[in-house]
Motif scaffolding. Structure first.
Motif, PDB file in Angstrom:
ATOM      1  N   ASP A  57       0.803  -1.222   0.000  1.00  0.00           N
ATOM      2  CA  ASP A  57       0.000   0.000   0.000  1.00  0.00           C
ATOM      3  C   ASP A  57       0.838   1.275   0.000  1.00  0.00           C
ATOM      4  OD1 ASP A  57      -2.259  -1.666   0.254  1.00  0.00           O
ATOM      5  OD2 ASP A  57      -2.021  -1.675   2.429  1.00  0.00           O
ATOM      6  N   GLY A  59       2.105   4.760   0.329  1.00  0.00           N
ATOM      7  CA  GLY A  59       1.488   5.844   1.088  1.00  0.00           C
ATOM      8  C   GLY A  59       1.447   7.137   0.301  1.00  0.00           C
ATOM      9  N   PRO A  65       5.529   3.346   2.009  1.00  0.00           N
ATOM     10  CA  PRO A  65       4.389   2.445   2.170  1.00  0.00           C
ATOM     11  C   PRO A  65       3.766   2.617   3.554  1.00  0.00           C
ATOM     12  CG  PRO A  65       6.435   1.244   2.369  1.00  0.00           C
ATOM     13  CD  PRO A  65       6.794   2.647   1.963  1.00  0.00           C
ATOM     14  N   SER A  66       2.494   2.275   3.645  1.00  0.00           N
ATOM     15  CA  SER A  66       1.823   2.378   4.943  1.00  0.00           C
ATOM     16  C   SER A  66       2.007   1.118   5.783  1.00  0.00           C
ATOM     17  CB  SER A  66       0.336   2.670   4.749  1.00  0.00           C
ATOM     18  OG  SER A  66      -0.266   1.627   3.996  1.00  0.00           O
ATOM     19  N   SER A  67       2.367   0.013   5.123  1.00  0.00           N
ATOM     20  CA  SER A  67       2.602  -1.221   5.872  1.00  0.00           C
ATOM     21  C   SER A  67       3.570  -2.113   5.110  1.00  0.00           C
ATOM     22  CB  SER A  67       1.280  -1.959   6.132  1.00  0.00           C
ATOM     23  OG  SER A  67       0.728  -2.423   4.911  1.00  0.00           O
ATOM     24  N   ASP A 145       0.928  -6.683   7.064  1.00  0.00           N
ATOM     25  CA  ASP A 145       0.497  -5.389   7.598  1.00  0.00           C
ATOM     26  C   ASP A 145       1.219  -4.936   8.860  1.00  0.00           C
ATOM     27  OD1 ASP A 145      -1.377  -5.271   5.493  1.00  0.00           O
ATOM     28  OD2 ASP A 145      -2.831  -6.406   6.673  1.00  0.00           O
ATOM     29  N   ASP A 147       3.300  -2.256  10.756  1.00  0.00           N
ATOM     30  CA  ASP A 147       3.351  -0.813  10.560  1.00  0.00           C
ATOM     31  C   ASP A 147       4.672  -0.405   9.936  1.00  0.00           C
ATOM     32  OD1 ASP A 147       0.845  -0.459  11.653  1.00  0.00           O
ATOM     33  OD2 ASP A 147       1.619  -0.111  13.668  1.00  0.00           O
ATOM     34  N   CYS A 150       7.498   5.735   9.997  1.00  0.00           N
ATOM     35  CA  CYS A 150       6.937   7.008   9.534  1.00  0.00           C
ATOM     36  C   CYS A 150       7.940   7.797   8.712  1.00  0.00           C
ATOM     37  CB  CYS A 150       6.491   7.850  10.716  1.00  0.00           C
ATOM     38  SG  CYS A 150       5.150   7.114  11.649  1.00  0.00           S
ATOM     39  N   CYS A 151       7.397   8.634   7.852  1.00  0.00           N
ATOM     40  CA  CYS A 151       8.254   9.535   7.083  1.00  0.00           C
ATOM     41  C   CYS A 151       8.866  10.566   8.031  1.00  0.00           C
ATOM     42  CB  CYS A 151       7.428  10.277   6.030  1.00  0.00           C
ATOM     43  SG  CYS A 151       6.671   9.207   4.805  1.00  0.00           S
TER      44      CYS A 151
END
Length: 152
Positions: A57, A59, A65-67, A145, A147, A150-151
């Motif tokens: 996914d 981001g 990516p989100s995961s 999935d 986590d 984070c950016c």
């Protein structure tokens, strides 16, 4: 939970579950680096190897990516009674096959320690060896999935 923490959690549970195996408990256990777990000469070893970390996914914003999906190999190595001067005893071979299945069942039970907030997909158990005095098995599991970091 990051991929290493997940691998370490599975390693610890695999050790617990292998205590119930027909082949008995292991003496060594590790989270193993690299693209394989060699057939070390020390028998009764369990390892969990991080085989892949795959982004899922894509981001928004920084494009991260989100995961992540994490692919793990669960590995058990056992002693193989090897005397190259004679044909192996068929009853011994049958016992080793039963012990391999029992180790596979321990691997399946160990995967139940994956936290409920993650989906996971078990793969096939595959026998390995014998290579020299070691045989065993490998089972792969994909945990979905996790986590993503984070950016900045």
């Amino acid at each position: 939970m990051d991929p290493y923490e997940l691998a370490a959690t599975l390693r610890d549970e695999l050790v617990v579950q292998l205590e119930q195996s027909l082949a008995g408990p292991v003496r060594l256990a590790t989270v193993h680096p690299g693209d394989m777990v060699p057939a070390y000469t020390s028998c009764a070893m369990a390892a969990v190897r991080i085989a892949a970390i795959t982004p899922q996914d894509p981001g928004l914003g920084c494009g991260a990516p989100s995961s992540w999906d994490v692919t793990l190999d669960l590995v058990v190595n056992r002693c193989y009674p090897n005397d190259p001067s004679r044909t192996p005893d068929m009853d011994v071979l049958a016992d080793l096959a039963r012990e391999g299945v029992s180790d596979a069942e321990a691997m399946m039970r160990a995967m139940c320690v994956v936290p409920d907030d993650y989906r996971w997909t078990p793969g096939a158990w595959r026998p390995v060896g014998p290579q020299g005095d070691v045989y065993g098995g490998v089972m792969q599991v994909i945990v979905h999935d996790l986590d993503a970091p984070c950016c900045p």
